[in-house]
Design a protein around this motif. Structure first.
Motif, PDB file in Angstrom:
ATOM      1  N   SER A 267       0.829  -1.207   0.000  1.00  0.00           N
ATOM      2  CA  SER A 267       0.000   0.000   0.000  1.00  0.00           C
ATOM      3  C   SER A 267       0.859   1.249   0.000  1.00  0.00           C
ATOM      4  O   SER A 267       0.528   2.262  -0.629  1.00  0.00           O
ATOM      5  CB  SER A 267      -0.925  -0.004   1.229  1.00  0.00           C
ATOM      6  OG  SER A 267      -1.796  -1.120   1.182  1.00  0.00           O
ATOM      7  N   ARG A 268       1.982   1.180   0.742  1.00  0.00           N
ATOM      8  CA  ARG A 268       2.869   2.348   0.771  1.00  0.00           C
ATOM      9  C   ARG A 268       3.488   2.612  -0.599  1.00  0.00           C
ATOM     10  O   ARG A 268       3.789   3.748  -0.952  1.00  0.00           O
ATOM     11  CB  ARG A 268       3.966   2.131   1.819  1.00  0.00           C
ATOM     12  CG  ARG A 268       3.454   2.220   3.255  1.00  0.00           C
ATOM     13  CD  ARG A 268       4.619   2.317   4.231  1.00  0.00           C
ATOM     14  NE  ARG A 268       5.449   1.138   4.185  1.00  0.00           N
ATOM     15  CZ  ARG A 268       5.265   0.078   4.972  1.00  0.00           C
ATOM     16  NH1 ARG A 268       4.246   0.062   5.833  1.00  0.00           N
ATOM     17  NH2 ARG A 268       6.081  -0.953   4.910  1.00  0.00           N
ATOM     18  N   ARG A 269       3.712   1.576  -1.336  1.00  0.00           N
ATOM     19  CA  ARG A 269       4.362   1.749  -2.645  1.00  0.00           C
ATOM     20  C   ARG A 269       3.365   1.973  -3.775  1.00  0.00           C
ATOM     21  O   ARG A 269       3.758   2.265  -4.897  1.00  0.00           O
ATOM     22  CB  ARG A 269       5.220   0.520  -2.967  1.00  0.00           C
ATOM     23  CG  ARG A 269       6.435   0.427  -2.066  1.00  0.00           C
ATOM     24  CD  ARG A 269       7.371  -0.662  -2.528  1.00  0.00           C
ATOM     25  NE  ARG A 269       6.750  -1.986  -2.449  1.00  0.00           N
ATOM     26  CZ  ARG A 269       7.357  -3.106  -2.851  1.00  0.00           C
ATOM     27  NH1 ARG A 269       8.581  -3.038  -3.372  1.00  0.00           N
ATOM     28  NH2 ARG A 269       6.748  -4.258  -2.750  1.00  0.00           N
ATOM     29  N   LEU A 270       2.089   1.871  -3.485  1.00  0.00           N
ATOM     30  CA  LEU A 270       1.086   2.057  -4.536  1.00  0.00           C
ATOM     31  C   LEU A 270       0.936   3.533  -4.888  1.00  0.00           C
ATOM     32  O   LEU A 270       1.022   4.414  -4.025  1.00  0.00           O
ATOM     33  CB  LEU A 270      -0.272   1.498  -4.081  1.00  0.00           C
ATOM     34  CG  LEU A 270      -0.425  -0.028  -4.088  1.00  0.00           C
ATOM     35  CD1 LEU A 270      -1.789  -0.419  -3.520  1.00  0.00           C
ATOM     36  CD2 LEU A 270      -0.277  -0.578  -5.503  1.00  0.00           C
ATOM     37  N   VAL A 271       0.712   3.882  -6.175  1.00  0.00           N
ATOM     38  CA  VAL A 271       0.484   5.239  -6.680  1.00  0.00           C
ATOM     39  C   VAL A 271      -1.001   5.384  -6.989  1.00  0.00           C
ATOM     40  O   VAL A 271      -1.637   4.445  -7.470  1.00  0.00           O
ATOM     41  CB  VAL A 271       1.343   5.494  -7.939  1.00  0.00           C
ATOM     42  CG1 VAL A 271       1.105   6.909  -8.469  1.00  0.00           C
ATOM     43  CG2 VAL A 271       2.812   5.263  -7.628  1.00  0.00           C
TER      44      VAL A 271
END
Length: 454
Positions: free
Chosen positions: A301-305
């Motif tokens: 989720s942290r790496r999702l754009v």
């Protein structure tokens, strides 16, 4: 002379009958021991053999009515003890023993029968591991084939309910020894097989005893019934040191009936503890697995754009690529146009129309030379032909005849005359001239000089 009138003269039959009567009356029944040899069984099923020791031998016979009660099969080399009576076979004058009873010497009859049956069934493959069925881990119901009044059935029930309360038990009471026991056991196994949907395991059991007591479990009937059973069979016959044919044919042997019940039924408390342990391990594994997945989800989720930002980036990338593609296409088109102009210039320079005048002049030159060559060839041929005609005319025989020469031939053979000796005086000749033929008769021959005038 008087003595001869009173002497007794036997016939062979009379003497044989007296010997037979004497022997049978003197030896009505007796016990005898010896080694069996030449044993054979014809179609009549009577036993014929020779009984011998190290110094003598005697023929023996045991009729079918007596030998069918034997528990073993006599073999060559076996030492036996038998009860028989002496008899004489009158047609051959041989004496023999007719046996009523036989038993092995030194080894019991039942032991011999046990070993013989064991060897025969083993040769057929009834004891092979490949035919052994696995015992169910947790049976729904157990079939027990044993005596209905002995302590064995109570021990099996007690052990089974202690280990797993509530397990179903089908008791099929049978005789475990005595006449008809083996048939009852075989029928009981067949009965449990007919309800195999309810019965998962069969326990075949009885208490301890002697070899005679185990006779039903050492029978071929029970062995084949155990082998043919579709339901796995656990054999618990006698004590740990007792071995029977049924033990060998069964899918699993237990040392005692109680041990058979322990093997057939697992310990419920152990299963419950095992299930609780597995449930705890499963719960811990599940929680750890969920935690790992949650951690990976948070990291992802942290790496999702955001999708809108991602679409904008992709749109800008698309416009950039579209511009680069248009520039590449225009550059490619410009180079192809330049290449087309250059190819068209080369094609115009190399057009065939520019080479036509020089080729026409070369063609005229070649045609002039060809015409001159043909005329020279024809003139040479004409001169050569005239020369050959002159030479041919000079060699023509008719031309020679035109100059006044002739050809003389004999009549009637037609041979050319080259010498005056070739024609006899008065002979006829044909003289061929340039025009016509003369037939002449020779009146005179003479020799002339080659250089003289004719």
């Amino acid at each position: 002379m008087q003595a001869e009138l009173h002497r007794k003269i036997y016939t062979v039959s009379e003497l044989t009958i007296e010997i037979k009567t004497l022997l049978e009356e003197h030896y009505p029944f007796f016990w005898i021991s010896g080694e069996v040899s030449n044993f054979h069984v014809p179609a009549s099923r009577h036993f014929y053999f020779t009984l011998k020791d190290d110094k003598a031998q005697i023929s023996g016979i045991m009729f079918r009515g007596q030998n069918r009660n034997l528990k073993f099969m006599p073999e060559d080399g076996m030492n036996v003890i038998g009860l028989g009576r002496l008899s004489v076979y009158e047609p051959r004058g041989n004496y023999q023993i007719i046996f009523e009873y036989l038993e092995p010497r030194g080894v019991g009859e039942l032991q011999i029968a046990f070993e013989q049956l064991k060897a025969r069934l083993a040769a057929e493959g009834l004891f092979d591991d490949v035919h052994k069925q696995p015992i169910p881990f947790l049976p729904r119901n157990i079939g027990v084939v044993t005596s209905g009044t002995g302590a064995v059935v109570h021990d099996i029930i007690k052990v089974a309910h202690r280990r797993f309360p509530g397990v179903g038990i089908y008791i099929v009471p049978v005789k475990v020894q005595g006449v008809g026991a083996e048939d009852e056991i075989a029928r009981a196994i067949a009965l449990l097989n007919r309800i195999e949907k309810d019965v998962d395991t069969i326990i075949l059991a009885r208490g301890g005893g002697s070899l005679e007591d185990f006779q039903a479990f050492n029978s071929e009937t029970v062995a084949r019934a155990v082998f043919a059973s579709k339901v796995p069979v656990i054999s618990g016959v006698g004590h740990e040191t007792d071995f029977t044919i049924a033990d060998m044919a069964a899918d699993l042997r237990a040392p005692t009936p109680s041990a058979a019940a322990e093997i057939a039924v697992p310990l419920k408390s152990e299963l419950v503890a095992r299930n609780m342990d597995l449930a705890g391990k499963l719960l811990r594994w599940t929680l750890r697995h969920v935690a790992q997945k949650m951690e990976r989800l948070m990291e992802a989720s942290r790496r999702l754009v955001h999708p809108r930002r991602r679409v904008g980036d992709l749109w800008m990338r698309l416009e950039e690529l579209s511009g680069r593609l248009g520039a590449r296409c225009r550059e490619k088109l410009r180079r192809e146009k330049e290449r087309l102009v250059w190819q068209r210039h080369r094609l115009g320079v190399s057009a065939p129309i520019h080479h036509l005048p020089s080729l026409d002049q070369a063609l005229k030159t070649l045609r002039t030379g060809l015409d001159a060559s043909i005329r020279r060839h024809l003139e040479g041929g004409r001169i050569r032909g005239a020369e050959l005609c002159n030479r041919l005319g000079a060699l023509n025989p008719m031309a020679v005849l035109e100059r006044g020469y002739s050809i003389t031939q004999t009549v009637p053979a037609g041979e050319i005359v080259r010498s005056a000796d070739a024609v006899a005086i008065g002979g006829l000749v044909n003289v061929r001239l340039a025009k016509g033929v003369l037939r002449c008769r020779v009146e005179e021959r003479f020799e002339i000089d080659d250089k003289a005038n004719i």
